[in-house]
Design a protein around this motif. Structure first.
Motif, PDB file in Angstrom:
ATOM      1  N   MET A 160      11.757   4.909   4.566  1.00  0.00           N
ATOM      2  CA  MET A 160      10.731   4.836   5.155  1.00  0.00           C
ATOM      3  C   MET A 160       9.216   5.251   4.395  1.00  0.00           C
ATOM      4  N   THR A 161       9.588   6.245   3.377  1.00  0.00           N
ATOM      5  CA  THR A 161       8.276   6.255   2.198  1.00  0.00           C
ATOM      6  C   THR A 161       8.330   5.056   1.533  1.00  0.00           C
ATOM      7  N   PHE A 162       9.088   4.155   1.128  1.00  0.00           N
ATOM      8  CA  PHE A 162       8.989   3.238   0.578  1.00  0.00           C
ATOM      9  C   PHE A 162       7.998   2.251   1.331  1.00  0.00           C
ATOM     10  N   LEU A 163       8.426   1.906   2.501  1.00  0.00           N
ATOM     11  CA  LEU A 163       8.057   1.075   3.338  1.00  0.00           C
ATOM     12  C   LEU A 163       6.545   1.512   3.595  1.00  0.00           C
ATOM     13  N   GLY A 164       6.188   2.760   3.940  1.00  0.00           N
ATOM     14  CA  GLY A 164       4.850   3.374   4.160  1.00  0.00           C
ATOM     15  C   GLY A 164       4.017   2.933   2.916  1.00  0.00           C
ATOM     16  N   ASN A 165       4.400   3.379   1.935  1.00  0.00           N
ATOM     17  CA  ASN A 165       3.800   3.095   0.652  1.00  0.00           C
ATOM     18  C   ASN A 165       3.413   1.630   0.296  1.00  0.00           C
ATOM     19  N   LEU A 166       4.188   0.736   0.780  1.00  0.00           N
ATOM     20  CA  LEU A 166       3.993  -0.652   0.455  1.00  0.00           C
ATOM     21  C   LEU A 166       2.895  -1.062   1.370  1.00  0.00           C
ATOM     22  N   LEU A 188      -2.117   8.740  -6.733  1.00  0.00           N
ATOM     23  CA  LEU A 188      -1.717   9.182  -5.395  1.00  0.00           C
ATOM     24  C   LEU A 188      -2.273   8.413  -4.420  1.00  0.00           C
ATOM     25  N   SER A 189      -3.516   7.959  -4.680  1.00  0.00           N
ATOM     26  CA  SER A 189      -4.329   7.078  -3.696  1.00  0.00           C
ATOM     27  C   SER A 189      -3.629   5.791  -3.406  1.00  0.00           C
ATOM     28  N   MET A 190      -3.083   5.371  -4.428  1.00  0.00           N
ATOM     29  CA  MET A 190      -2.411   3.923  -4.230  1.00  0.00           C
ATOM     30  C   MET A 190      -0.766   4.233  -3.619  1.00  0.00           C
ATOM     31  N   TRP A 191      -0.208   5.251  -3.694  1.00  0.00           N
ATOM     32  CA  TRP A 191       1.193   5.440  -3.279  1.00  0.00           C
ATOM     33  C   TRP A 191       1.243   7.035  -2.375  1.00  0.00           C
ATOM     34  N   PRO A 192       0.550   7.425  -1.522  1.00  0.00           N
ATOM     35  CA  PRO A 192       0.551   8.780  -0.984  1.00  0.00           C
ATOM     36  C   PRO A 192       1.628   9.205  -0.123  1.00  0.00           C
TER      37      PRO A 192
END
Length: 124
Positions: free
Chosen positions: A1-7, A47-51
């Motif tokens: 879910m972290t990857f999907l949220g970041n994407l 961090l702002s791109m992948w929080p």
């Protein structure tokens, strides 16, 4: 879910937030005195791109207070307001609430970025 949220975050606004931190870092790096501040901005651009999956831990020191005040006056308010407005718009829908939380995390970071560390979230 972290990857999907970041994407999803990156596609719908994270890139713009990261670019704003990157531009602030480049402007600070123009002067020799501002290079440490600029390098910190580059960390926060990532961090702002992948929080998702990361949290910000704050520590208190007198040096970071002085640098945070200078930062707030020169660069912090526009970036913080951008993340705050973004977070308010994201709060309109239920699906946007986790993204709004990330935006508010970044707005707080934009107000006081020095003395802050980025650490991965560990869940058991």
């Amino acid at each position: 879910m972290t990857f999907l949220g970041n994407l999803i975050w990156f596609i719908f606004g994270g890139f713009i937030g990261g670019v704003s931190w990157f531009i602030a870092g480049c402007l600070w790096c123009i002067t020799i005195v501002g290079i440490p501040i600029g390098l910190q901005c580059f960390k926060f651009a990532s961090l702002s791109m992948w929080p998702f999956g990361k949290e910000v831990v704050y520590s208190n020191s007198s040096t970071s207070l002085i640098v945070n005040l200078i930062w707030l006056i020169v660069s912090g308010l526009p970036i913080a307001l951008g993340h705050l407005v973004s977070g308010l718009f994201l709060m309109i829908t239920i699906i946007g609430i986790p993204f709004a939380q990330q935006s508010f995390k970044l707005a707080r970071l934009a107000i006081a970025p020095f003395g802050a560390r980025i650490v991965p979230i560990t869940r058991y």
